[in-house]
Design an enzyme around this catalytic site. Structure first.
Site, short mmCIF file in Angstrom:
data_model
loop_
_atom_site.label_atom_id
_atom_site.label_comp_id
_atom_site.label_asym_id
_atom_site.label_seq_id
_atom_site.Cartn_x
_atom_site.Cartn_y
_atom_site.Cartn_z
N SER A 110 1.45 6.61 2.11
CA SER A 110 2.19 7.61 2.87
C SER A 110 3.46 8.06 2.14
O SER A 110 4.08 7.28 1.42
CB SER A 110 2.59 7.05 4.23
OG SER A 110 1.46 6.57 4.91
N GLU A 154 -9.60 -1.30 5.31
CA GLU A 154 -8.53 -1.45 6.29
C GLU A 154 -9.12 -1.41 7.71
O GLU A 154 -8.82 -2.25 8.55
CB GLU A 154 -7.49 -0.35 6.11
CG GLU A 154 -6.24 -0.56 6.94
CD GLU A 154 -5.11 0.41 6.56
OE1 GLU A 154 -5.37 1.37 5.79
OE2 GLU A 154 -3.99 0.20 7.04
N GLN A 184 0.85 -1.20 0.00
CA GLN A 184 0.00 0.00 0.00
C GLN A 184 0.88 1.25 0.00
O GLN A 184 1.43 1.63 1.03
CB GLN A 184 -0.89 -0.04 1.26
CG GLN A 184 -1.86 1.10 1.41
CD GLN A 184 -2.60 1.03 2.75
OE1 GLN A 184 -2.23 0.27 3.64
NE2 GLN A 184 -3.65 1.81 2.89
N GLY A 185 1.02 1.87 -1.17
CA GLY A 185 1.90 3.03 -1.30
C GLY A 185 1.14 4.34 -1.16
O GLY A 185 0.95 5.07 -2.14
N GLU A 193 -4.14 10.40 17.37
CA GLU A 193 -4.70 11.75 17.31
C GLU A 193 -5.72 11.85 16.17
O GLU A 193 -6.76 12.51 16.31
CB GLU A 193 -3.58 12.78 17.12
CG GLU A 193 -2.69 12.98 18.36
CD GLU A 193 -1.73 11.83 18.62
OE1 GLU A 193 -1.49 11.00 17.70
OE2 GLU A 193 -1.20 11.74 19.74
N SER A 244 4.70 -1.10 4.25
CA SER A 244 4.86 -2.44 4.81
C SER A 244 4.97 -3.45 3.68
O SER A 244 4.22 -3.39 2.70
CB SER A 244 3.65 -2.80 5.68
OG SER A 244 3.52 -1.88 6.72
#
Ligand SMILES: Cc1cc2nc3c(=O)[nH]c(=O)nc-3n(C[C@H](O)[C@H](O)[C@H](O)COP(=O)(O)OP(=O)(O)OC[C@H]3O[C@@H](n4cnc5c(N)ncnc54)[C@H](O)[C@@H]3O)c2cc1C
Lengths: 383, 343
Positions: A129, A242, A126-127, A366, A161
């Site tokens: 970030s 997710e 999963q690209g 957060e 990951s």
């Protein structure tokens, strides 16, 4: 309100349990293994899931799945986790890529990508970030420029990951720099041939995630998912899957963290100290709340609802239990956790340090709180 | 698995919620002139008395969760009805299906209002161990306003005759509290799951109190402006409220599941109830404290409502076994269960 398995649920649980017991017979306890060994077993486990026709358990039959519902997937994952099964190496493929392609893909894309996931010969990562865009994902700057037949992509991704095992990437890139930030993004099913993948060492010494550099990487038009400029909407679908898939495992991990903590305390002879008993009481409340909250969430989705912002509350609770249980476990160690030459102590410290990521990965603590503030408490946006 | 509210449960929540809305403000009224029955008190006792009562005790197959949904709705509006205390007393009698037979009609239709005497002075747990003076109970709500007392002791539960009633000064004047000395039981019946059931009634009310405090705090955070913007746009204000909402959700989920576990005779029922009561008390106190904080100086005045939530939260957290005691019990049972697995 009824929390009991129905007869069909029970029968399925039984079927799953029978299969798992056999399939796991030669698989060692993952907790004590090195990362290489764990990855080896994750790959073996992925192959067994595919061979056993479990990979598309909750995918529609039209796409080669078994057509079962989220609860069945939950039961499967729960039974696997309870038995300490490895984490399948293509979780991103089964839980994120497949369902997102089913939701947004063209017939041709579905025909091209889904079988590889079910067979287990194409792994995904999963690209999303980037170095400059984490919580504020929509600010991403990896740039795709139009070329003949497709797009040329330049930029960097980070914290990806399992990129070191993957050959395909769910890739977000900016295709229109002039558009408002949510509207200029496109979602690609990118082959990773031209990617440079460098592993990053985590604080516990493991190398689960990576940075990826994209220098003039070509991606064909056929690999645009959901239309040019619609990437944000498609990404939200992936993020929803997710969150949905989280509830399927989280509670088991929470319970196991508490189990391990109690085992250490018993070993050290402090399991009856009142401060320890009180701490376990508090952990028990949170861990059970994750389990019950997950059941209620699945109940809602079975009744036709979509998982709401409560998943943020579950994720928060889960992260807290696992972090607190793991911290206490290292603190109970002979030297307060700081002498890590013994296998047990080292494994405990590794888990504790890994758990620090739970309030960061999958949306930080957060961000979860701000989702709750906005969507449950109806407060104004604070981010 | 159908882990969703039934249509009936949703209806109960709505109906009782409407009754409770009409009685908003009655908790404050008790500050001048003491407790008076809110308008909904009679209808609640009369029409909802069969909620959560098992069939052998004279019920009509309503689940414990039905009752808790009603009680939660009352807690959210701080309605000082005797209904939750009465329901807890009834539940105390419902813990052993083989003994006792059906409860008297006048109890089930609310003509005879009961209260539960469960807590022992100087001890944080309920009376399932032999207390110093086996016949004194404390924190008994609405003792002077009830027609009968159900007491819990090491030997079981019984309809108790109060020998002496000492009114105490309650932190929450809308919930009068008394110490009771009761006559020794002649033929107590086995308590069974009665104490667990009663504790869940209190836990449900606590979940309501937490929700009410969160709603009030969120309302304030959405409307009060400082520095040119509503204060809810500051994360320092918003995040603790998100934590309160998370804690409240956890407590309510635990409470509902524990009720299901008790009703279905699940072996886990005990640890689940202890966890629920502990979590509910903590969630309610935390939410009420945050509610005061969000109101600033106004939150420190008698005139504003936030302290009413805090007072009710404290009283309920202390009753039917203090929250801290339940937390420790949950820990003990959890550790014991793990030891049993490991051999
Ligand atoms: C183990 C692990 C695996 C991961 N795997 C993947 C993966 O496979 N694919 C992928 O795309 N990503 C992955 N991530 C990335 C993850 O999604 C991001 O780390 C996360 O979204 C946070 O982004 P960031 O690291 O840039 O931190 P930042 O966004 O820079 O945040 C730094 C701190 O500031 C806080 N913060 C930021 N904005 C606000 C705000 N508005 N209000 C309050 N606080 C704020 C954050 O909560 C955090 O505490 C992974 C991360 C980890 C730790």
């Amino acid at each position: 309100m009824d929390f009991a398995d129905s007869d069909t649920d029970l029968a399925f649980r039984h079927e799953v349990g029978g299969w798992l017991d056999k399939a796991l017979a030669d698989v060692p306890d993952q907790e004590e293994l090195t990362q290489d060994e764990r990855e080896h077993w994750s790959r073996v486990w992925q192959d067994r899931l595919c061979a056993g026709n479990w990979a598309g358990l909750s995918w529609p039959t039209a796409h080669g799945g078994r057509g079962m519902d989220a609860l069945a997937q939950a039961v499967f994952n729960e039974e696997a986790a309870v038995r300490g099964a490895p984490y399948p190496l293509n979780g991103v493929g089964m839980m994120l890529a497949g369902p997102t392609i089913i939701a947004h893909g063209t017939d041709a894309q579905q025909a091209r990508h889904l079988p590889g996931i079910l067979r287990g010969d194409e792994y995904w990562c999963q690209g999303f970030s980037e170095p400059g865009s984490g919580s504020d994902l929509a600010s991403l700057t990896t740039a795709a420029t139009r070329v003949d037949g497709g797009w040329r992509i330049n930029g960097a991704k980070i914290w990806t990951s399992n990129a070191h095992n993957a050959s395909r990437c769910l890739l977000l890139a900016r295709t229109d720099a002039a558009a408002p930030k949510h509207e200029g993004i496109t979602y690609f099913l990118a082959p990773m041939d031209g990617f440079t993948v460098r592993s990053l060492v985590m604080i516990n010494g493991d190398t689960e995630f990576n940075e990826m550099f994209l220098d003039d990487v070509f991606v064909a038009d056929d690999d645009v998912l959901g239309g040019v400029g619609n990437g944000w909407t498609v990404a939200l679908t992936t993020l929803a899957f997710e969150r949905g898939s989280m509830a399927l495992n989280l509670w088991v991990w929470a319970r196991q963290a508490v189990d391990r903590l109690i085992d250490v305390a018993v070993e050290r002879g402090v399991a009856d100290d009142s401060a320890f008993v009180d701490a376990v009481g508090a952990l028990q409340c949170d861990a059970e709340a994750v389990r019950i909250g997950s059941m209620r969430m699945l109940g809602e989705s079975r009744a036709g609802g979509v998982p709401g912002p409560e998943t943020s509350a579950l994720k928060s609770l889960w992260a807290r239990v696992v972090q607190n249980a793991n911290r206490l476990a290292v603190q109970l160690d002979e030297a307060g956790g700081v002498l890590v030459d013994g296998d047990g102590a080292a494994a405990r410290m590794r888990r504790y340090l890994r758990a620090r990521a739970h309030t960061i990965e999958g949306g930080t603590e957060e961000v979860q709180k701000s989702i709750l503030a906005e969507r449950v408490l109806r407060l104004p946006r604070s981010r | 698995m159908r882990a969703t509210f039934t249509q009936e449960q949703q209806d109960i929540g709505r109906t009782v919620g409407a009754l409770a809305d009409a009685d908003r403000g009655t908790a404050r009224a008790a500050w001048s002139g003491g407790w008076r029955a809110p308008a909904g008190d009679g209808p609640l006792l009369r029409d909802f008395g069969l909620l959560g009562v098992p069939e052998p005790a004279g019920g009509i197959g309503s689940s414990l969760i039905d009752l808790l949904v009603a009680v939660e709705a009352l807690g959210g509006r701080l309605v000082p009805s005797r209904f939750p205390a009465h329901a807890a007393a009834v539940q105390l009698l419902c813990g052993d299906e083989r003994s006792g037979g059906p409860l008297p009609d006048e109890v089930l239709d609310g003509r005879r209002v009961l209260t539960a005497a469960v807590d022992v002075p100087g001890s944080s747990g309920w009376a399932d161990a032999v207390p110093v003076d086996p016949l004194v109970r404390t924190l008994v709500p609405y003792a002077a306003q009830a027609d009968g007392v159900v007491a819990l002791g090491p030997a079981g539960v019984w309809f108790a005759d109060p020998v002496r009633v000492t009114e105490r000064q309650s932190l929450d004047p809308s919930v009068p509290l008394a110490d009771l000395t009761v006559a020794a039981p002649e033929r107590p019946r086995p308590a069974g799951t009665g104490p667990l059931r009663a504790a869940l009634v209190v836990a449900a009310e606590l979940c309501g109190v937490a929700q009410g405090a969160i709603d009030l705090a969120a309302e304030q955070a959405r409307t009060r402006r400082q520095f040119g913007r509503v204060i809810g746009s500051f994360q320092g204000v918003a995040f603790p409220l998100a934590e309160a909402a998370t804690a409240r959700k956890a407590a309510w989920d635990l409470t509902l599941y524990a009720a299901w576990a008790v009703d279905t005779g699940h072996p886990d029922a005990g640890v689940q109830v202890h966890a629920a009561k502990a979590a509910a008390g903590q969630a309610a106190v935390f939410a009420a404290e945050r509610c005061i904080q969000v109101h600033g100086g106004m939150g420190i005045t008698m005139e504003a409502d936030p302290h009413l939530f805090l007072r009710r939260a404290f009283v309920l957290d202390a009753r039917c076994g203090r929250g801290s005691w339940h937390r420790r019990r949950a820990g003990e049972l959890r550790i014991r269960a793990r030891r049993a697995v490991r051999g």
